[in-house]
Enzyme design. Structure first.
Site, short mmCIF file in Angstrom:
data_model
loop_
_atom_site.label_atom_id
_atom_site.label_comp_id
_atom_site.label_asym_id
_atom_site.label_seq_id
_atom_site.Cartn_x
_atom_site.Cartn_y
_atom_site.Cartn_z
N ASP A 199 -15.90 5.34 4.58
CA ASP A 199 -14.57 5.00 4.05
C ASP A 199 -14.65 3.90 2.99
O ASP A 199 -14.08 4.01 1.90
CB ASP A 199 -13.64 4.53 5.18
CG ASP A 199 -13.27 5.63 6.15
OD1 ASP A 199 -13.95 6.66 6.13
OD2 ASP A 199 -12.31 5.46 6.92
N GLY A 231 -3.17 3.63 9.49
CA GLY A 231 -3.74 4.19 10.72
C GLY A 231 -3.56 5.69 10.82
O GLY A 231 -3.28 6.21 11.90
N ALA A 232 -3.76 6.40 9.70
CA ALA A 232 -3.46 7.84 9.69
C ALA A 232 -4.67 8.69 9.36
O ALA A 232 -4.55 9.89 9.18
CB ALA A 232 -2.35 8.10 8.68
N GLY A 233 -5.84 8.08 9.27
CA GLY A 233 -7.04 8.87 8.97
C GLY A 233 -7.37 8.94 7.49
O GLY A 233 -8.31 9.63 7.09
N LEU A 234 -6.60 8.21 6.66
CA LEU A 234 -6.88 8.23 5.22
C LEU A 234 -7.56 6.94 4.76
O LEU A 234 -7.54 6.60 3.58
CB LEU A 234 -5.59 8.47 4.42
CG LEU A 234 -4.87 9.79 4.72
CD1 LEU A 234 -3.66 9.96 3.82
CD2 LEU A 234 -5.81 10.98 4.54
N GLY A 235 -8.13 6.21 5.72
CA GLY A 235 -8.97 5.07 5.34
C GLY A 235 -8.19 3.86 4.85
O GLY A 235 -8.68 3.13 3.98
N SER A 294 0.83 -1.20 0.00
CA SER A 294 0.00 0.00 0.00
C SER A 294 0.87 1.25 0.00
O SER A 294 1.95 1.26 0.59
CB SER A 294 -0.89 -0.03 1.25
OG SER A 294 -1.67 1.12 1.31
N1 LIG Z 1 -0.74 -1.87 4.31
C1 LIG Z 1 -1.48 -2.56 5.17
N2 LIG Z 1 -1.29 -3.89 5.32
C2 LIG Z 1 -2.07 -4.61 6.18
N3 LIG Z 1 -3.04 -4.07 6.96
C3 LIG Z 1 -3.26 -2.76 6.87
C4 LIG Z 1 -2.50 -1.95 5.96
N4 LIG Z 1 -2.95 -0.68 6.08
C5 LIG Z 1 -3.93 -0.70 7.03
N5 LIG Z 1 -4.12 -1.95 7.51
C6 LIG Z 1 -5.09 -2.34 8.57
O1 LIG Z 1 -5.87 -1.19 8.90
C7 LIG Z 1 -5.69 -0.82 10.28
C8 LIG Z 1 -5.64 0.71 10.41
O2 LIG Z 1 -6.95 1.18 10.35
P1 LIG Z 1 -7.49 2.48 11.08
O3 LIG Z 1 -7.05 2.50 12.50
O4 LIG Z 1 -8.92 2.57 10.79
O5 LIG Z 1 -6.73 3.66 10.36
P2 LIG Z 1 -7.03 4.31 8.92
O6 LIG Z 1 -7.40 5.71 9.22
O7 LIG Z 1 -5.74 4.24 8.18
O8 LIG Z 1 -8.14 3.54 8.30
C9 LIG Z 1 -4.35 -1.46 10.67
O9 LIG Z 1 -4.39 -1.79 12.05
C10 LIG Z 1 -4.35 -2.74 9.83
O10 LIG Z 1 -5.13 -3.73 10.46
C1 LIG Z 2 -14.25 9.17 12.58
C2 LIG Z 2 -14.89 8.57 11.34
O1 LIG Z 2 -15.90 9.47 10.87
C3 LIG Z 2 -13.86 8.39 10.23
C4 LIG Z 2 -12.69 7.53 10.59
O2 LIG Z 2 -11.75 7.49 9.53
P1 LIG Z 2 -10.31 6.84 9.71
O3 LIG Z 2 -10.51 5.40 10.13
O4 LIG Z 2 -9.60 7.64 10.74
O5 LIG Z 2 -9.67 6.90 8.33
C5 LIG Z 2 -15.53 7.25 11.74
C6 LIG Z 2 -16.55 6.72 10.75
O6 LIG Z 2 -17.02 7.47 9.87
O7 LIG Z 2 -16.89 5.54 10.89
MG LIG Z 3 -10.04 3.10 9.17
#
Ligand SMILES: Nc1ncnc2c1ncn2[C@@H]1O[C@H](COP(=O)(O)OP(=O)(O)O)[C@@H](O)[C@H]1O
Ligand SMILES: C[C@@](O)(CCOP(=O)(O)O)CC(=O)O
Ligand SMILES: [Mg+2]
Length: 402
Positions: free
Chosen positions: A184, A135-139, A130
């Site tokens: 997302d 886990g940065a808020g970009l889904g 990827s």
């Molecule tokens: N490149 C990747 N490879 C495997 N799992 C991933 C990858 N990117 C994200 N994930 C999964 O998504 C989770 C992060 O999700 P989340 O906390 O919702 O943050 P985000 O905002 O990026 O969606 C990680 O703990 C992992 O389980």
């Molecule tokens: C906070 C929220 O509105 C978005 C969360 O996005 P992310 O997992 O931080 O990329 C939660 C949701 O919409 O389910």
């Molecule tokens: Mg997420």
């Protein structure tokens, strides 16, 4: 052999309020994507292999064991089964301690066991790379859920439709987050830009901005958990509903007005609404001093307006530039964030291609195939290498099916 791909997303207006059935506006970050390589030949027999190099995580399960564990599959049931989740945890994941590995493997196995019936389960290797920060808020989680759902539905020989992919990807998001809004996975599936309302497809509609939406995303590298932040807001809501409900209603108005302003390319309104939305999110307690650094620098250099995007608490901020921001101002803004704070900035056009599929058997150029396979086998392929060789609509001009 085939590859599935799905973008990340940027919530422009209405994160958190989206969970409470308020309208929100989001767009695909279509150049930041997950890619899943599916191999079914020339691999260890009767084994399901997972490789997630971004997380430095690999695992294997015997297909026979998996089938003994769940001899029925629940292709019809697109709700979250706590008993299947429990079985996966106790029987298949007890040796995994890292929480990122655990949530990724839970989602992977849950979708695999639910979507692929035993008759279609044979030797399989799944490698996911990827260009999205994790886990940065970009889904990133939704993008991962979409590529897994799309690939497993294909292996189960289902007719692929965006509706079906999105429904399963929502199940994947539930595995990771409990009860997400679904914004997302919807963006990661369909791409483009949307006005979204949870569980209300009638009022979820595509937006067609008059001008391409260009924004700067800044990744603070501050880790945070979407699940925790969403549940903190829930606690606040339940303890002071008379105060929090009007804040959420205000965010709904911001989102509706913001969607119109984006469509009509009314930049001044967009900028005001970005500032207001950030303020409302601060009042819900989901900002972070590291995000405020970006917001304050935007104000100090007068380059535009910034808000947190996604769940907050760290992760990423979204900046829209005003018309008077010069190239030097923007360079100073980005350089300061990169050099003084070690943040990562991306200039991104929002919108674009959603989930897509690449059949590697259709590519006749052997060098092109081996360059693609090298990316998946390498532990540290750069973003530039991935974009050059794989990006849908990118320089390699591959026959991605949308
Ligand atoms: N490149 C990747 N490879 C495997 N799992 C991933 C990858 N990117 C994200 N994930 C999964 O998504 C989770 C992060 O999700 P989340 O906390 O919702 O943050 P985000 O905002 O990026 O969606 C990680 O703990 C992992 O389980
Ligand atoms: C906070 C929220 O509105 C978005 C969360 O996005 P992310 O997992 O931080 O990329 C939660 C949701 O919409 O389910
Ligand atoms: Mg997420």
């Amino acid at each position: 052999m085939f590859v599935t791909s799905a973008p990340g997303k940027v919530i422009i207006f209405g994160e958190h309020s989206a969970v409470y059935y308020k309208p929100a506006i989001a767009a695909a970050a279509s150049s930041l994507r997950s890619y899943l390589l599916i191999e079914t030949e020339n691999i260890t027999t009767n084994v399901l292999q997972l490789s997630f190099p971004n997380l430095k995580f690999q695992h294997k399960w015997s297909i026979e064991n998996l089938s003994q564990l769940t001899d029925t599959h629940s292709l019809q049931s697109k709700t979250l089964s706590q008993s299947l989740l429990q079985t996966i945890d106790t029987a298949l994941l007890s040796d995994i301690v890292n929480p990122l590995h655990k949530s990724a493997a839970q989602c992977f196995l849950y979708l695999y066991l639910s979507i692929i019936p035993p008759m279609h389960r044979s030797s399989l290797k799944c490698t996911l790379i990827s260009t999205l920060p994790v886990g940065a808020g970009l889904g990133s989680s939704a993008s991962v859920s979409v590529v897994l759902s799309q690939a497993f539905l294909k292996l189960a020989q289902c007719t692929l439709s965006p509706t079906l992919i999105n429904e399963w990807a929502y199940v994947g998001e539930m595995v990771m987050h409990g009860k997400p809004s679904g914004i997302d996975n919807t963006i990661a599936t369909y791409g483009g830009a949307l006005q979204f309302i949870k569980d209300d497809p009638q009022n979820t509609k595509e937006l067609f901005p008059k001008k391409p939406i260009v924004a700067i995303l800044t990744y603070t590298r501050i880790p945070r958990s979407t699940k925790t932040l969403v549940s903190n807001v829930r606690v606040l809501y339940e303890s002071m509903p008379e105060i929090v409900e009007p804040i959420l209603d205000s965010m709904a108005h911001v989102a509706l007005k913001g969607g119109d302003a984006l469509q009509e390319a009314k930049l001044d309104d967009v900028l005001q609404l970005v500032r207001i939305n950030h303020g409302l999110l601060v009042s819900l307690g989901v900002s972070h001093p590291g995000l405020e650094i970006i917001r304050n620098l935007t104000t100090e250099l007068q380059v535009g307006e910034t808000k947190l995007t996604g769940a907050g608490g760290g992760g990423c901020a979204l900046t829209f530039l005003n018309n008077s921001a010069s190239e030097q101002d923007v360079a100073q803004f980005r350089d300061t964030l990169n050099q003084r704070y070690d943040y990562q900035t991306f200039e991104t056009t929002l919108g674009g291609i959603g989930c897509s599929l690449l059949d590697l058997n259709q590519i006749t150029n052997k060098e092109q195939i081996s360059a693609i396979l090298d990316l998946f086998n390498s532990q540290n392929a750069s973003m530039e290498q991935i974009d050059n060789n794989l990006l849908p609509g990118g320089p390699a001009d591959l026959p991605w099916k949308i």
